[in-house]
Design a protein around this motif. Structure first.
Motif, PDB file in Angstrom:
ATOM      1  N   ARG A 164      59.378  23.141  15.256  1.00  0.00           N
ATOM      2  CA  ARG A 164      58.976  23.084  16.666  1.00  0.00           C
ATOM      3  C   ARG A 164      57.595  22.469  16.833  1.00  0.00           C
ATOM      4  NH1 ARG A 164      61.891  27.170  19.845  1.00  0.00           N
ATOM      5  NH2 ARG A 164      60.025  27.522  21.083  1.00  0.00           N
ATOM      6  N   LEU A 165      56.678  22.737  15.894  1.00  0.00           N
ATOM      7  CA  LEU A 165      55.335  22.164  16.000  1.00  0.00           C
ATOM      8  C   LEU A 165      55.393  20.644  15.920  1.00  0.00           C
ATOM      9  CD1 LEU A 165      52.267  22.458  16.160  1.00  0.00           C
ATOM     10  CD2 LEU A 165      52.221  22.738  13.675  1.00  0.00           C
ATOM     11  N   VAL A 225      58.654  15.503  34.880  1.00  0.00           N
ATOM     12  CA  VAL A 225      59.647  16.552  34.674  1.00  0.00           C
ATOM     13  C   VAL A 225      58.952  17.830  34.220  1.00  0.00           C
ATOM     14  CG1 VAL A 225      61.470  14.912  34.100  1.00  0.00           C
ATOM     15  CG2 VAL A 225      60.032  15.844  32.271  1.00  0.00           C
ATOM     16  N   SER A 226      59.707  18.923  34.224  1.00  0.00           N
ATOM     17  CA  SER A 226      59.232  20.198  33.701  1.00  0.00           C
ATOM     18  C   SER A 226      60.010  20.505  32.431  1.00  0.00           C
ATOM     19  CB  SER A 226      59.431  21.309  34.735  1.00  0.00           C
ATOM     20  OG  SER A 226      59.137  22.571  34.176  1.00  0.00           O
ATOM     21  N   ILE A 227      59.298  20.856  31.347  1.00  0.00           N
ATOM     22  CA  ILE A 227      59.942  21.118  30.059  1.00  0.00           C
ATOM     23  C   ILE A 227      59.551  22.517  29.599  1.00  0.00           C
ATOM     24  CG2 ILE A 227      60.221  20.365  27.677  1.00  0.00           C
ATOM     25  CD1 ILE A 227      59.480  17.553  28.545  1.00  0.00           C
ATOM     26  N   VAL A 228      60.548  23.349  29.319  1.00  0.00           N
ATOM     27  CA  VAL A 228      60.313  24.733  28.888  1.00  0.00           C
ATOM     28  C   VAL A 228      61.136  24.997  27.635  1.00  0.00           C
ATOM     29  CG1 VAL A 228      60.492  27.171  29.506  1.00  0.00           C
ATOM     30  CG2 VAL A 228      59.890  25.478  31.261  1.00  0.00           C
ATOM     31  N   ALA A 229      60.489  25.602  26.615  1.00  0.00           N
ATOM     32  CA  ALA A 229      61.193  25.978  25.384  1.00  0.00           C
ATOM     33  C   ALA A 229      61.621  27.427  25.468  1.00  0.00           C
ATOM     34  CB  ALA A 229      60.282  25.764  24.183  1.00  0.00           C
ATOM     35  N   ARG A 230      62.903  27.685  25.175  1.00  0.00           N
ATOM     36  CA  ARG A 230      63.440  29.042  25.158  1.00  0.00           C
ATOM     37  C   ARG A 230      64.309  29.214  23.923  1.00  0.00           C
ATOM     38  NH1 ARG A 230      65.265  30.043  31.487  1.00  0.00           N
ATOM     39  NH2 ARG A 230      63.166  30.033  32.381  1.00  0.00           N
ATOM     40  N   ASP A 231      63.840  30.076  23.014  1.00  0.00           N
ATOM     41  CA  ASP A 231      64.555  30.312  21.757  1.00  0.00           C
ATOM     42  C   ASP A 231      64.789  28.980  21.044  1.00  0.00           C
ATOM     43  OD1 ASP A 231      64.626  33.065  22.306  1.00  0.00           O
ATOM     44  OD2 ASP A 231      66.414  32.807  23.556  1.00  0.00           O
ATOM     45  N   ASP A 269      51.273  21.650  22.175  1.00  0.00           N
ATOM     46  CA  ASP A 269      52.337  21.110  23.039  1.00  0.00           C
ATOM     47  C   ASP A 269      51.992  19.728  23.598  1.00  0.00           C
ATOM     48  OD1 ASP A 269      53.882  23.359  22.638  1.00  0.00           O
ATOM     49  OD2 ASP A 269      53.228  24.353  24.466  1.00  0.00           O
ATOM     50  N   ALA A 270      51.239  18.934  22.814  1.00  0.00           N
ATOM     51  CA  ALA A 270      50.792  17.624  23.302  1.00  0.00           C
ATOM     52  C   ALA A 270      51.964  16.710  23.642  1.00  0.00           C
ATOM     53  CB  ALA A 270      49.890  16.954  22.253  1.00  0.00           C
ATOM     54  N   ASN A 271      53.034  16.733  22.828  1.00  0.00           N
ATOM     55  CA  ASN A 271      54.183  15.862  23.098  1.00  0.00           C
ATOM     56  C   ASN A 271      54.910  16.276  24.374  1.00  0.00           C
ATOM     57  OD1 ASN A 271      53.542  14.649  20.684  1.00  0.00           O
ATOM     58  ND2 ASN A 271      55.164  15.654  19.521  1.00  0.00           N
ATOM     59  N   ILE A 272      55.035  17.589  24.585  1.00  0.00           N
ATOM     60  CA  ILE A 272      55.677  18.089  25.803  1.00  0.00           C
ATOM     61  C   ILE A 272      54.875  17.684  27.038  1.00  0.00           C
ATOM     62  CG2 ILE A 272      56.348  20.167  27.065  1.00  0.00           C
ATOM     63  CD1 ILE A 272      58.118  19.541  24.665  1.00  0.00           C
ATOM     64  N   ILE A 273      53.561  17.867  26.946  1.00  0.00           N
ATOM     65  CA  ILE A 273      52.688  17.524  28.075  1.00  0.00           C
ATOM     66  C   ILE A 273      52.785  16.039  28.389  1.00  0.00           C
ATOM     67  CG2 ILE A 273      50.275  17.389  28.834  1.00  0.00           C
ATOM     68  CD1 ILE A 273      49.809  19.966  27.162  1.00  0.00           C
TER      69      ILE A 273
END
Length: 324
Positions: A14-15, A34-40, A22-26
């Motif tokens: 995940r890293l 878009v909005s990106i959220v990690a769940r499990d 979370d630089a890539n997500i940002i």
């Protein structure tokens, strides 16, 4: 129309996928809106349908390569950075520069803001670390403006501050002596124009690459003027440059205020101008960060390392309330 999508990421580092802090997500959130959220073991993406589709394509591609072991964390971040611009980022909204040889597009949200500012304001100050495209994008927009006949000439200037008084002791003509300090500008031009066209335009003085000192006393009309490495200008030189702007002209000033070659104690014109011209209509200050670095992914890590080092040094200085 908005939509949602889910990506399954079991067994993936995940890293490496998300990036440090979370630089890539940002980056993807800013670039595509878009909005990106990690769940499990899943990633949920929500936003405009075309943007979600593009973000899903990128994340699934990078995730698959991480799963196969064909890329490492740094390379995964680079793939995110190098992904195509957001849907709709075309000439119609002004976020690309059509030069004689190629079309240059924004590759990060910061670069998109930078290009937009150059097209909408007469004077733009671009401040940020190495590798963020400050000079290259400015030259690309200038060449595109010349190609579209929006300006009749381009002038690119750099202070040769590193040379100082030693120029007189170097072999060759004055042009030979200052050429190393102007070479990065020539490199950008050669990427954007065919060699024959570039030579012809330089012979006609349609494109000039000169030391900053050569601009004193000139008034430039219908020109696109770029001052590169502006952190190495004195406040007096900065004022001189900005007052060269004539009718129907535009100017871009680029620099990295963390890398100044001026003598110790000499204030930088690029640092000072931020407070002097703050709030004036018709000019823009664009601040690029390590998130906008588009060179080798190691450059981002180097920039961050130096920023951490500088922060530690500042904290240890007397009078900061920290250890000295």
């Amino acid at each position: 129309m908005t939509t949602k999508a889910s990506i399954s990421i079991p067994g993936i580092d995940r890293l490496a996928l998300f990036g440090r802090n979370d630089a890539n997500i940002i980056l993807l959130e800013q670039r595509y809106g878009v909005s990106i959220v990690a769940r499990d073991d899943a990633v949920l993406i929500h936003g405009p349908a075309p943007a979600v589709d593009r973000a899903v394509d990128i994340m699934e591609s990078v995730a698959e390569q991480l799963r196969a072991g064909t890329v490492n964390a740094a390379e995964a971040g680079a793939l995110m950075q190098q992904a195509s611009p957001p849907p709709g980022t075309t000439a119609s909204n002004g976020l690309e520069a059509r030069t004689y040889k190629t079309t240059v597009r924004a590759r990060t949200a910061g670069q998109a803001e930078y290009i937009r500012a150059m097209l909408q304001t007469d004077i733009v100050f671009s401040i940020g670390p190495a590798g963020t495209g400050k000079t290259y994008l400015a030259v690309a927009v200038a060449v595109a403006a010349l190609r579209a006949k929006e300006v009749s000439r381009i002038l690119l200037a750099r202070p040769a501050v590193e040379a100082g008084e030693n120029l007189g002791f170097l072999p060759g003509s004055f042009e030979d002596k200052v050429d190393p300090y102007l070479r990065p500008l020539y490199d950008a031009l050669q990427d954007l124009l065919e060699p024959e066209r570039l030579c012809r335009l330089q012979d006609m003085k349609v494109i000039e690459v000169v030391p900053l000192a050569y601009m004193r006393g000139r008034t430039l009309n219908q020109a696109f003027i770029i001052l590169d490495e502006a952190q190495n200008t004195t406040p007096q030189q900065m004022k001189m440059f900005l007052t060269r702007l004539g009718r129907h002209s535009r100017a871009v000033v680029t620099g990295d205020i963390t890398q100044t070659d001026l003598p110790k104690g000499q204030p930088s014109g690029l640092v000072e101008v931020q407070s002097i011209l703050h709030g004036i209509t018709g000019l823009s200050f664009i601040y690029l960060t390590e998130q906008d670095v588009v060179r080798n992914p190691l450059v981002q890590e180097i920039v961050r390392a130096y920023e951490r080092h500088q922060a530690r040094q500042t904290a240890m200085e007397p009078g900061t309330g920290q250890a000295s």
